[in-house]
Motif scaffolding. Structure first.
Motif, PDB file in Angstrom:
ATOM      1  N   SER A 115       0.686  -0.854  -0.369  1.00  0.00           N
ATOM      2  CA  SER A 115       0.567   0.185  -0.224  1.00  0.00           C
ATOM      3  C   SER A 115       0.750   0.822  -0.002  1.00  0.00           C
ATOM      4  CB  SER A 115      -0.984   0.438   0.869  1.00  0.00           C
ATOM      5  OG  SER A 115      -0.942  -0.009   2.131  1.00  0.00           O
ATOM      6  N   VAL A 116       2.251   1.082   0.554  1.00  0.00           N
ATOM      7  CA  VAL A 116       3.064   2.099   0.819  1.00  0.00           C
ATOM      8  C   VAL A 116       3.604   2.603  -0.182  1.00  0.00           C
ATOM      9  CG1 VAL A 116       4.416   3.577   1.696  1.00  0.00           C
ATOM     10  CG2 VAL A 116       3.637   2.271   3.276  1.00  0.00           C
ATOM     11  N   SER A 117       3.882   1.953  -0.841  1.00  0.00           N
ATOM     12  CA  SER A 117       4.693   1.946  -2.800  1.00  0.00           C
ATOM     13  C   SER A 117       3.775   2.477  -3.378  1.00  0.00           C
ATOM     14  CB  SER A 117       5.720   0.155  -2.430  1.00  0.00           C
ATOM     15  OG  SER A 117       7.016   0.368  -1.206  1.00  0.00           O
ATOM     16  N   ARG A 118       2.922   1.484  -3.266  1.00  0.00           N
ATOM     17  CA  ARG A 118       1.971   1.593  -4.881  1.00  0.00           C
ATOM     18  C   ARG A 118       0.740   3.499  -4.667  1.00  0.00           C
ATOM     19  NH1 ARG A 118      -2.324  -2.013  -7.148  1.00  0.00           N
ATOM     20  NH2 ARG A 118      -3.349  -0.714  -8.151  1.00  0.00           N
ATOM     21  N   SER A 119       0.709   3.646  -3.362  1.00  0.00           N
ATOM     22  CA  SER A 119       0.359   5.109  -2.980  1.00  0.00           C
ATOM     23  C   SER A 119       1.272   5.675  -3.667  1.00  0.00           C
ATOM     24  CB  SER A 119      -0.163   5.488  -1.459  1.00  0.00           C
ATOM     25  OG  SER A 119      -0.672   7.082  -1.804  1.00  0.00           O
ATOM     26  N   VAL A 120       2.418   5.378  -3.377  1.00  0.00           N
ATOM     27  CA  VAL A 120       3.788   6.861  -3.601  1.00  0.00           C
ATOM     28  C   VAL A 120       4.055   7.476  -4.757  1.00  0.00           C
ATOM     29  CG1 VAL A 120       6.014   7.422  -3.594  1.00  0.00           C
ATOM     30  CG2 VAL A 120       5.240   6.670  -1.401  1.00  0.00           C
ATOM     31  N   VAL A 121       4.071   5.919  -5.559  1.00  0.00           N
ATOM     32  CA  VAL A 121       4.049   5.894  -7.115  1.00  0.00           C
ATOM     33  C   VAL A 121       2.698   6.773  -8.036  1.00  0.00           C
ATOM     34  CG1 VAL A 121       3.982   4.481  -8.854  1.00  0.00           C
ATOM     35  CG2 VAL A 121       5.599   3.268  -6.832  1.00  0.00           C
ATOM     36  N   GLU A 122       1.476   6.461  -7.456  1.00  0.00           N
ATOM     37  CA  GLU A 122       0.480   7.129  -7.897  1.00  0.00           C
ATOM     38  C   GLU A 122       0.022   8.462  -7.638  1.00  0.00           C
ATOM     39  OE1 GLU A 122      -2.298   4.692  -6.414  1.00  0.00           O
ATOM     40  OE2 GLU A 122      -2.922   3.700  -8.141  1.00  0.00           O
ATOM     41  N   HIS A 123       1.346   8.597  -6.171  1.00  0.00           N
ATOM     42  CA  HIS A 123       0.761  10.116  -6.529  1.00  0.00           C
ATOM     43  C   HIS A 123       1.730  11.012  -6.450  1.00  0.00           C
ATOM     44  CE1 HIS A 123      -3.506   8.732  -5.748  1.00  0.00           C
ATOM     45  NE2 HIS A 123      -2.992   8.192  -5.141  1.00  0.00           N
ATOM     46  N   ALA A 124       3.260  10.900  -6.157  1.00  0.00           N
ATOM     47  CA  ALA A 124       4.335  12.030  -5.617  1.00  0.00           C
ATOM     48  C   ALA A 124       4.485  12.446  -6.929  1.00  0.00           C
ATOM     49  CB  ALA A 124       5.046  10.684  -5.197  1.00  0.00           C
ATOM     50  N   CYS A 125       5.421  13.606  -6.476  1.00  0.00           N
ATOM     51  CA  CYS A 125       5.287  14.768  -7.522  1.00  0.00           C
ATOM     52  C   CYS A 125       6.825  14.546  -8.268  1.00  0.00           C
ATOM     53  CB  CYS A 125       5.500  15.597  -6.981  1.00  0.00           C
ATOM     54  SG  CYS A 125       3.795  16.349  -5.954  1.00  0.00           S
TER      55      CYS A 125
END
Length: 299
Positions: free
Chosen positions: A278-288
Motif C-alpha cells: 500500500s505504501v509503495s503503490r500510493s507513492v508511485v501513484e501520487h508522488a510529485c
C-alpha cells in the motif's frame, strides 16, 4: 524468449514518448555514475493484435512492428549517447507485450527504469497497470521517472524507512543516489497516529506530550540506525525526521520538494506479486517526483 540483458545492467523500457525520453536520460545518467551498461528494451506489441479476420499476414505484421520498434530503440540509444558518449548500450526489440518482455529482462538487471507518461503499447507506464505491475512483480528495483526540477540541486532525495530489515536496501540505494547526484538526503519515518487510551483522547496537552515523547524516542533510534550508513557516505548531508501520520501521506508530502522518493517493497510473496504494498503503490501513484521502489539486494 531468452534474456539478452547483461547481468547488472540498468534496464530502461522505451516507447518513443516524452516520458520514455525522460526515463532514458535518468537511466543513462545513473548507469554512467554507477559504471554499469545500459539496456534499452522495447516491446512493440503482439502482431496478433494487428491481424483482423486473417486479412493481414501475421509474419508481415510482426516485421512491421519490429521495424517501427527499432526506430524507437535507435532514437533512445542516440539520446543516451548524447548524454554519455562512452556508455555501453545494448538494445532489444521484440514483437510482444512490453510487460512480459520487461519482466523477463528484469531477472538479470540491477534496476529497471520506466517513464511516467507514454503512448501506444506502453501507455500504462503511468500510475496504473504496467508501472504498478512491474514494481510488484519485477525481480529488481523499479524506478518510475517523473522529472520535477531535476536541474535544481537543492532538491533532496527522500527515503522512507520503517526501522526493519526491509528498509536496509532502500536506505543504501538512497545514500548512493544522493552521493551520485550530490543532493542532500532526508530520511523519513512515519510513526503513525499517537495511540492513546480513550481517557487521554480528550486531554490535549497530555496527548501532545505523549506523542512528542514517542517521536523523540523514535527519532533517537532512527538517528542511531542511520549513522552507520552516513559513515560510509561522509559527503552526503543527512537529516532524519519522524512524523505522525501515515507513511504514504508523509512521503507524498515530502515529494513536493524532492528529486526522488525511495521506498521499500517487502518480499516476493504471492500476495506481494498480486498487489504492490500500500505504501509503495500510493507513492508511485501520487508522488510529485521520480519514485524508486526497492526490493531486496541488488546485483
Amino acid at each position: 524468449m531468452r534474456t539478452l540483458v547483461a547481468p547488472g545492467s540498468v534496464l530502461v523500457g522505451v516507447d518513443g514518448s516524452t516520458g520514455s525520453d525522460d526515463a532514458v536520460r535518468w537511466a543513462a545518467t545513473y548507469a554512467a555514475a554507477q559504471r554499469r551498461p545500459l539496456a534499452i528494451v522495447h516491446g512493440a506489441g503482439a502482431p496478433e493484435s494487428l491481424v483482423a479476420d486473417f486479412l493481414v499476414d501475421l509474419q508481415q505484421a510482426r516485421l512491421g512492428l519490429l521495424r517501427k520498434g527499432r526506430t524507437v530503440t535507435d532514437r533512445a540509444r542516440a539520446l543516451a549517447w548524447s548524454i554519455t558518449p562512452s556508455l555501453n548500450v545494448r538494445t532489444r526489440v521484440e514483437a510482444c507485450d512490453p510487460r512480459l518482455l520487461l519482466a523477463e529482462e528484469a531477472s538479470e538487471a540491477h534496476l529497471m527504469v520506466l517513464g511516467r507518461r507514454g503512448h501506444g503499447a506502453v501507455t500504462s507506464l503511468l500510475p496504473g497497470s504496467v508501472s504498478l505491475a512491474l514494481a510488484a512483480h519485477a525481480l529488481c528495483p523499479v524506478v518510475v521517472v517523473r522529472p520535477a526540477g531535476d536541474d535544481d540541486t537543492s532538491l533532496r532525495v527522500v527515503v522512507g524507512v520503517d526501522g526493519v530489515e526491509d528498509s536496509t536496501s532502500a536506505l543504501t540505494f538512497a545514500f548512493e543516489l544522493a552521493a551520485d547526484q550530490r543532493r542532500p538526503l532526508q530520511v523519513v519515518h512515519a510513526a503513525g497516529p499517537a495511540r492513546l487510551s480513550p481517557a487521554l483522547d480528550t486531554a490535549d496537552g497530555m496527548a501532545a506530550d505523549m506523542a512528542g515523547e514517542v517521536a523523540a524516542d523514535a527519532g533517537s533510534v532512527l538517528v542511531e540506525w542511520v549513522a552507520g550508513f552516513a559513515e560510509k557516505f561522509p559527503d552526503v548531508s543527512v537529516t532524519c525526521e519522524v512524523v505522525q501520520g501515515s507513511a504514504p501521506g508523509a512521503l507524498v508530502a515530502a515529494s513536493e520538494h524532492a528529486s526522488t522518493v525511495v521506498v521499500g517493497a517487502r518480499g516476493c510473496s504471492a500476495l506481494t506479486k498480486r498487489l504492490l504494498g500500500s505504501v509503495s503503490r500510493s507513492v508511485v501513484e501520487h508522488a510529485c517526483c521520480t519514485v524508486a521502489v526497492i526490493r531486496g539486494a541488488q546485483t
